[in-house]
Design an enzyme around this catalytic site. Structure first.
Site, PDB file in Angstrom:
ATOM      1  N   ALA A  62     -40.341   6.096 -28.498  1.00 41.85           N
ATOM      2  CA  ALA A  62     -39.930   7.202 -27.630  1.00 41.85           C
ATOM      3  C   ALA A  62     -40.626   7.067 -26.282  1.00 41.85           C
ATOM      4  CB  ALA A  62     -40.280   8.544 -28.267  1.00 41.85           C
ATOM      5  N   CYS A  63     -39.880   7.326 -25.239  1.00 36.27           N
ATOM      6  CA  CYS A  63     -40.448   7.368 -23.894  1.00 36.27           C
ATOM      7  C   CYS A  63     -39.761   8.505 -23.151  1.00 36.27           C
ATOM      8  CB  CYS A  63     -40.313   6.034 -23.177  1.00 36.27           C
ATOM      9  SG  CYS A  63     -38.624   5.565 -22.783  1.00 36.27           S
ATOM     10  N   SER A  64     -40.079   8.650 -21.904  1.00 31.79           N
ATOM     11  CA  SER A  64     -39.537   9.788 -21.154  1.00 31.79           C
ATOM     12  C   SER A  64     -38.025   9.894 -21.269  1.00 31.79           C
ATOM     13  CB  SER A  64     -39.944   9.697 -19.683  1.00 31.79           C
ATOM     14  OG  SER A  64     -41.338   9.822 -19.577  1.00 31.79           O
TER      15      SER A  64
END
EC number: 2.7.1.205
Length: 103
Positions: free
Chosen positions: A7-9
């Site tokens: 998960a990232c922004s």
């Protein structure tokens, strides 16, 4: 089959790392489902994962995400900065595997 959520922004910056991790897993003969989502979908998708790696830009959310992950008995960790920056699929894959040791 190992299931690893990144998960990232927005889910975009981890997409190359996902590809590299899949390539590495395949090269060592392991089956793995590895996918990336934006931070808004991380809590929803983590229930399908064996481990969750989050982008360094999300490190401030680690404790919040870990609280959610605890109910699924999975670990959340920030992706190693060098592995993230270099899109090192081997290092990131091994980091994810280390989170699954106690499962």
């Amino acid at each position: 089959m190992k299931k690893i959520l990144l998960a990232c922004s927005s889910g975009m910056s981890t997409s190359l790392l996902v590809t590299k991790m899949k390539e590495y897993a395949q090269s060592i003969g392991e089956e793995a489902e590895i996918w990336a989502v934006g931070q808004d979908k991380a809590k929803e998708d983590m229930r399908k994962a064996d481990a969750v790696l989050i982008g360094p830009q999300m490190s401030f959310l680690k404790s919040e995400l870990q609280k959610e992950a605890d109910q699924y008995n999975i670990q959340v960790e920030v992706i190693d900065m060098m592995a993230y920056g270099m899109a090192d699929g081997k290092k990131a894959y091994e980091q994810a595997l280390s989170l699954m040791v106690n499962q």
